[in-house]
Enzyme design. Structure first.
Site, mmCIF file in Angstrom:
data_model
loop_
_atom_site.group_PDB
_atom_site.id
_atom_site.type_symbol
_atom_site.label_atom_id
_atom_site.label_comp_id
_atom_site.label_asym_id
_atom_site.label_seq_id
_atom_site.Cartn_x
_atom_site.Cartn_y
_atom_site.Cartn_z
ATOM 1 N N ILE A 148 -21.907 11.544 20.796
ATOM 2 C CA ILE A 148 -22.653 10.952 21.902
ATOM 3 C C ILE A 148 -24.099 10.733 21.466
ATOM 4 C CG2 ILE A 148 -23.562 11.268 24.237
ATOM 5 C CD1 ILE A 148 -21.103 12.786 24.972
ATOM 6 N N LEU A 182 -24.045 15.186 18.274
ATOM 7 C CA LEU A 182 -25.008 14.398 19.034
ATOM 8 C C LEU A 182 -25.845 13.571 18.070
ATOM 9 C CD1 LEU A 182 -26.394 17.065 21.535
ATOM 10 C CD2 LEU A 182 -24.722 15.276 22.027
ATOM 11 N N LYS A 183 -26.243 12.398 18.519
ATOM 12 C CA LYS A 183 -27.162 11.543 17.762
ATOM 13 C C LYS A 183 -28.399 11.373 18.629
ATOM 14 C CE LYS A 183 -27.543 6.859 15.894
ATOM 15 N NZ LYS A 183 -26.881 5.533 15.876
ATOM 16 N N VAL A 184 -29.519 12.019 18.243
ATOM 17 C CA VAL A 184 -30.631 12.253 19.151
ATOM 18 C C VAL A 184 -31.941 11.734 18.576
ATOM 19 C CG1 VAL A 184 -31.969 14.094 20.270
ATOM 20 C CG2 VAL A 184 -29.490 14.279 20.135
#
Length: 271
Positions: A148, A182-184
């Protein structure tokens, strides 16, 4: 060991992941550097651990992924109009474009989706959450890592908000949905980003974000994020819009996988 575990271990070479994002065409159109999909993929070589693109792009460049040393493939499933320049959005939209099974057919090893928080109509955010929950269950059925990419946005700003509290909020919200990764956004300071990592349940890959003013600044940002707890990096424009994308891929790989300093890595670009 499950198929999910095997794919995750393949992504994290020496404990860190280096991903190149090439799926900008779905939200921004043919940006400089990715007009020709085949050309840009060839320039990456085998330095990245994975390439991120749409299933349609995967089919276009699939001949580059027949060797045992080829990067993994991460398929983008959805889109939004946050970054559109041709006509700024009035209300904003979010749309799921592909199903997980379509990504599997195209050869994907993992899938990635947006979680966009801050559009004018809260119903869009609710729809977004419902679609992510569905995609997560489908990815689990296939044993694919589910990623996400949470973004906090405001209509008057052309990119996502990188203030620490905003990033921490959307990262925790995304964590609660149950992703594998996660890609943050990187917050810009090591202490602030370390607090984002601490509040999240899943390993974090940082988003490379907009083009930086110079190569050393870009590499320093990656080093700071890794030192603050990031499990890897995802880069796009700062790589394929650089003067020598092949050398930049090599420099980033050395920084991520060999622990090189930004000053050591940038020397590769001076060859």
């Amino acid at each position: 060991m499950s198929g999910l575990d095997i794919r995750l271990k393949k992504l994290f070479h020496r404990g860190k992941a280096f991903v190149v994002a090439l799926d900008h065409g779905l939200v921004m159109g043919p940006l400089r550097g990715i007009e020709n999909a085949m050309s840009v993929v060839k320039k990456m070589g085998n330095y990245p651990d994975a390439l991120q693109m749409t299933p349609a792009m995967l089919r276009t460049v699939e001949e580059n992924f027949y060797s045992r040393s080829s990067p993994m493939l991460i398929a983008r499933l959805d889109t939004a109009n946050v970054w559109r320049d041709a006509r700024k959005y009035d209300q904003g939209y979010y749309s799921m474009v592909y199903e997980v099974k379509e990504a599997v057919r195209a050869g994907a090893d993992a899938v990635v989706t947006y979680l966009v928080v801050g559009y004018g109509d809260d119903r869009i955010e609710g729809y977004n959450l419902e679609q992510l929950s569905k995609a997560r269950r489908e990815a689990q059925d296939y044993g694919l890592p589910f990623i996400i990419e949470p973004l906090f946005v405001r209509k008057e700003i052309t990119d996502s908000i990188k203030e620490t509290n905003a990033v921490k909020y959307v990262s925790r919200l995304a964590s609660e949905i149950g992703p594998d990764l996660l890609k943050v956004d990187y917050t810009g300071d090591k202490n602030g980003f370390a607090s984002v990592v601490e509040a999240s349940f899943a390993p974090i890959l940082i988003r490379g974000g907009p083009k930086t003013s110079n190569d050393l600044e870009f590499l320093k940002m990656l080093r700071d994020a890794l030192d603050s707890g990031a499990s890897g990096i995802t880069v796009g424009r700062n790589l394929w819009q650089s003067q020598n994308p092949d050398l930049m891929a090599q420099a980033v790989s050395k920084l991520v996988h060999d622990g090189a300093s930004p000053e050591e890595a940038v020397k590769i670009l001076q060859k």
